[in-house]
Motif scaffolding. Structure first.
Motif, PDB file in Angstrom:
ATOM      1  N   LYS A  73      30.532  41.771  40.367  1.00  0.00           N
ATOM      2  CA  LYS A  73      31.490  42.174  39.339  1.00  0.00           C
ATOM      3  C   LYS A  73      32.227  43.448  39.769  1.00  0.00           C
ATOM      4  N   LEU A  74      33.313  43.717  39.062  1.00  0.00           N
ATOM      5  CA  LEU A  74      34.098  44.927  39.262  1.00  0.00           C
ATOM      6  C   LEU A  74      33.874  45.856  38.074  1.00  0.00           C
ATOM      7  N   VAL A  75      33.768  47.147  38.328  1.00  0.00           N
ATOM      8  CA  VAL A  75      33.565  48.112  37.253  1.00  0.00           C
ATOM      9  C   VAL A  75      34.865  48.275  36.475  1.00  0.00           C
ATOM     10  N   ALA A  76      34.780  48.068  35.166  1.00  0.00           N
ATOM     11  CA  ALA A  76      35.971  48.153  34.318  1.00  0.00           C
ATOM     12  C   ALA A  76      36.600  49.537  34.427  1.00  0.00           C
ATOM     13  N   GLY A  77      37.923  49.557  34.495  1.00  0.00           N
ATOM     14  CA  GLY A  77      38.658  50.802  34.584  1.00  0.00           C
ATOM     15  C   GLY A  77      38.914  51.292  35.986  1.00  0.00           C
ATOM     16  N   ARG A  78      38.284  50.660  36.977  1.00  0.00           N
ATOM     17  CA  ARG A  78      38.477  51.098  38.369  1.00  0.00           C
ATOM     18  C   ARG A  78      39.285  50.089  39.187  1.00  0.00           C
ATOM     19  N   HIS A  79      39.719  49.006  38.554  1.00  0.00           N
ATOM     20  CA  HIS A  79      40.475  47.974  39.250  1.00  0.00           C
ATOM     21  C   HIS A  79      41.592  47.473  38.339  1.00  0.00           C
ATOM     22  N   ASP A  80      42.717  47.184  38.925  1.00  0.00           N
ATOM     23  CA  ASP A  80      43.843  46.640  38.175  1.00  0.00           C
ATOM     24  C   ASP A  80      43.723  45.122  38.120  1.00  0.00           C
ATOM     25  N   LEU A  81      43.373  44.617  36.957  1.00  0.00           N
ATOM     26  CA  LEU A  81      43.208  43.180  36.762  1.00  0.00           C
ATOM     27  C   LEU A  81      44.296  42.608  35.864  1.00  0.00           C
ATOM     28  N   SER A  82      45.371  43.346  35.707  1.00  0.00           N
ATOM     29  CA  SER A  82      46.396  42.970  34.729  1.00  0.00           C
ATOM     30  C   SER A  82      47.066  41.638  35.041  1.00  0.00           C
ATOM     31  N   ASP A  87      43.017  36.511  30.982  1.00  0.00           N
ATOM     32  CA  ASP A  87      42.020  37.356  30.315  1.00  0.00           C
ATOM     33  C   ASP A  87      40.602  36.863  30.554  1.00  0.00           C
ATOM     34  N   ARG A  88      40.371  35.545  30.483  1.00  0.00           N
ATOM     35  CA  ARG A  88      39.010  35.027  30.635  1.00  0.00           C
ATOM     36  C   ARG A  88      38.490  35.265  32.041  1.00  0.00           C
ATOM     37  N   VAL A  89      39.361  35.140  33.033  1.00  0.00           N
ATOM     38  CA  VAL A  89      38.953  35.415  34.415  1.00  0.00           C
ATOM     39  C   VAL A  89      38.636  36.891  34.578  1.00  0.00           C
ATOM     40  N   ALA A  90      39.510  37.760  34.060  1.00  0.00           N
ATOM     41  CA  ALA A  90      39.289  39.202  34.186  1.00  0.00           C
ATOM     42  C   ALA A  90      38.001  39.624  33.486  1.00  0.00           C
ATOM     43  N   ASP A  91      37.738  39.073  32.284  1.00  0.00           N
ATOM     44  CA  ASP A  91      36.517  39.429  31.563  1.00  0.00           C
ATOM     45  C   ASP A  91      35.279  39.032  32.351  1.00  0.00           C
ATOM     46  N   ALA A  92      35.321  37.849  32.969  1.00  0.00           N
ATOM     47  CA  ALA A  92      34.161  37.372  33.724  1.00  0.00           C
ATOM     48  C   ALA A  92      33.930  38.168  35.002  1.00  0.00           C
ATOM     49  N   LEU A  93      34.941  38.891  35.451  1.00  0.00           N
ATOM     50  CA  LEU A  93      34.821  39.642  36.703  1.00  0.00           C
ATOM     51  C   LEU A  93      34.358  41.075  36.510  1.00  0.00           C
ATOM     52  N   THR A  94      34.183  41.528  35.264  1.00  0.00           N
ATOM     53  CA  THR A  94      33.960  42.955  35.049  1.00  0.00           C
ATOM     54  C   THR A  94      32.660  43.255  34.305  1.00  0.00           C
ATOM     55  N   TYR A  95      32.144  44.445  34.597  1.00  0.00           N
ATOM     56  CA  TYR A  95      31.099  45.105  33.817  1.00  0.00           C
ATOM     57  C   TYR A  95      31.630  46.472  33.414  1.00  0.00           C
ATOM     58  N   ASP A  96      31.185  46.966  32.260  1.00  0.00           N
ATOM     59  CA  ASP A  96      31.467  48.377  32.011  1.00  0.00           C
ATOM     60  C   ASP A  96      30.541  49.201  32.901  1.00  0.00           C
ATOM     61  N   PRO A  97      30.858  50.483  33.125  1.00  0.00           N
ATOM     62  CA  PRO A  97      30.087  51.262  34.118  1.00  0.00           C
ATOM     63  C   PRO A  97      28.582  51.281  33.869  1.00  0.00           C
ATOM     64  N   ALA A  98      28.168  51.461  32.618  1.00  0.00           N
ATOM     65  CA  ALA A  98      26.729  51.552  32.335  1.00  0.00           C
ATOM     66  C   ALA A  98      26.024  50.233  32.593  1.00  0.00           C
ATOM     67  N   ASP A  99      26.613  49.135  32.109  1.00  0.00           N
ATOM     68  CA  ASP A  99      26.003  47.822  32.343  1.00  0.00           C
ATOM     69  C   ASP A  99      25.968  47.497  33.833  1.00  0.00           C
ATOM     70  N   GLY A 100      27.027  47.872  34.545  1.00  0.00           N
ATOM     71  CA  GLY A 100      27.060  47.624  35.983  1.00  0.00           C
ATOM     72  C   GLY A 100      25.966  48.370  36.720  1.00  0.00           C
ATOM     73  N   TRP A 101      25.751  49.625  36.348  1.00  0.00           N
ATOM     74  CA  TRP A 101      24.693  50.402  37.000  1.00  0.00           C
ATOM     75  C   TRP A 101      23.317  49.829  36.690  1.00  0.00           C
TER      76      TRP A 101
END
Length: 516
Positions: A403-412, A416-430
């Motif tokens: 996954k990609l850490v939310a806020g650190r990558h431009d997924l615009s 939306d469903r693809v972008a959501d599936a590709l991301t974690y927020d920082p705490a969940d990712g850690w």
């Protein structure tokens, strides 16, 4: 496991393994959080549903058993069974879950069937494939590690040393669905003019038979027969190695295996190709900073545009093979196979230090420097060893868990469903990184290296390796906390099975940090 004789009946070995897995879950998720686990040397004792249990243990966080677990009945210690422990868990947790006992029993039966099948079929000659097919007992902290849905699965089971030809379909070009680089699939066999070849897992076609009848009848799909070489299933069951094209192919089985229904959702198909594109520069940097870092790109997928069920169900994700990324003279081996108790190396601390350097440092740096959450659990990492057996490379795979850490990558630019599936927020990712790396992975390797002895020397060496890396990047807060010994997150597999929730809903319970 306590180590039954190698010629013990498969049913007895399956019972022992199933009991050990469920008891570990009880220590971690049931009795532990309630303060009902304590040490009384030489035993660990725990209380479940007002019943006292005990076993001799070793391995620290990995919780290996060196004596048969027992329960106290009217002042006398009696052998504990899986069925009794299931009833105790049901009483302790309350509520109703009529699936739980069935899943635990099905997993135990599956282990017995796998052990029986292995006695009659030799392992692959390829050491990498042999390691992939060695995980007979599954996840050590899962109540039903070998439970799987569907029927007829044994003939396709990697743990049974299975191999089989793939089925080849022709997809009419006006209903072909694909993205990225799928060129290697064309080498699996010829297709008539106006059609493109699509490989399929035989089990997958059996499960989709009713849905396939109409497109096979009207010519949108045609049956091209079988491939000419035997494909070999890897530890994930639905991913196979196809020797004719030297690629791994990840299929969509749509059956429950342990916690998850294993299928390629439409957004995961797009996500695999997108992540491969984005991760190329990341791994280029990681391999420059941490020599020996490798990964298995997933550059394309192919399927048929015949409605969502068949789009997902017939999909095949193309993945590089580990032999194609390891340098000459290096043998890739599945980390999960290295965690199985066996003969330790001659210099375990030296071996371990090299292992931690190869596996842990790029994982931590991917998160901290690149905002990338790798999923380095024991089935997602291959370790390349040199001629002396020393770890010199680490190969990371499976874009579904990356996954990609939310806020650190431009997924615009992504749906939306693809972008959501590709991301974690920082705490969940850690949490995911630390759980997979420290709890699921390194703790199990350390326990196997140390055997019944102490793991303390190994964790001291690991701390030195991780502290050196932390110093080199300015001791960021997550690493400082990790080295300071904050409790680690351990995935709650029993809880999510009891709640009958999707795997993505699984929470964590805190466990002791061996770096403390």
């Amino acid at each position: 496991m306590t180590g039954l004789a190698v010629d013990a009946p498969p049913s007895a070995v399956a019972e022992e393994a199933s009991l050990a897995a469920l008891l570990r879950c009880c220590v971690r998720e049931v009795a532990g959080p309630r303060g009902q686990v304590w040490h009384a040397e030489p035993y660990v004792l725990l209380r479940v549903a007002d019943t006292l249990l005990r076993a001799r243990t070793y391995g620290g966080l990995a919780l290996r058993f060196e004596s048969a677990p027992e329960w106290l009945e009217r002042g006398s210690w009696q052998p504990l069974s899986t069925d009794l422990l299931v009833r105790l868990v049901e009483t302790e947790l309350g509520g109703v879950n009529d699936e739980f006992a069935v899943q635990v029993g099905a997993s135990r039966n599956a282990i017995a069937a796998l052990l029986t099948a292995r006695r009659d079929t030799p392992p692959p000659a390829d050491p990498w494939l042999a390691s992939e097919q060695g995980l007979v007992f599954g996840h050590p902290f899962h109540p039903s590690p070998k439970a799987r849905g569907g029927t007829g699965w044994l003939r396709y089971a990697p743990e049974a040393h299975a191999s089989f030809p793939l089925r080849l379909l022709g997809v009419r070009d006006d209903v072909l669905a694909e993205a990225g680089d799928t060129g290697p699939l064309d080498d699996l066999g010829p297709a008539p003019h106006g059609y493109t070849v699509l490989p399929a897992h035989p089990w997958q076609l059996d499960l989709l038979a009713a849905d396939l009848a109409a497109p096979l009848a009207d010519g949108r799909l045609i049956d091209l027969g079988h491939s000419t070489r035997l494909a070999v299933p890897t530890s994930s069951v639905r991913t196979v190695y196809e020797p004719q094209i030297d690629r791994c192919l990840k299929f969509s089985l749509d059956v429950r295996i342990t916690n998850c229904v294993r299928k390629n959702s439409w957004y995961e198909l797009a996500g695999a190709v997108e992540l491969t594109r984005r991760l190329g520069p990341v791994f280029e940097d990681l391999s420059a900073r941490f020599p020996g870092t490798r990964w298995l790109p997933e550059p394309g997928y192919r399927s048929a545009d015949l409605g969502n069920r068949l789009l997902e169900g017939l999909s095949a994700i193309v993945r590089a093979s580990p032999w194609s990324v390891c340098r000459p003279g290096v043998t890739p081996l599945l980390s999960g196979a290295l965690a199985i108790p066996g003969s330790p190396p001659a210099e375990p601390v030296r071996w371990w230090r090299a292992y931690v350097e190869r596996v842990a440092l790029p994982v931590l740096d991917a998160y901290l420097s690149h905002g990338v959450v790798l999923e380095p659990h024991l089935q997602n990492v291959l370790v390349g060893v040199d001629a002396a057996g020393l770890p010199v490379e680490a190969v990371f795979r499976d874009m579904e868990g990356t996954k990609l850490v939310a806020g650190r990558h431009d997924l615009s630019g992504l749906p939306d469903r693809v972008a959501d599936a590709l991301t974690y927020d920082p705490a969940d990712g850690w949490d995911r990184v630390v759980y997979c790396l420290m709890v699921n992975h390194l703790a199990e390797i350390a326990a196997s290296l140390a055997g019944p002895g102490s793991t303390r020397e190994l964790w001291t060496a690991a701390r030195e390796v991780l502290a050196g890396y932390a110093d080199s990047v300015g001791r960021p807060r997550p690493l400082s906390d990790l080295l300071a010994g904050v409790p680690l997150p351990a995935k709650a597999n029993l809880s999510v099975r009891w709640a009958r929730s999707a795997d993505r809903a699984a929470g964590y319970v805190p466990v002791t940090n061996p770096l403390a």
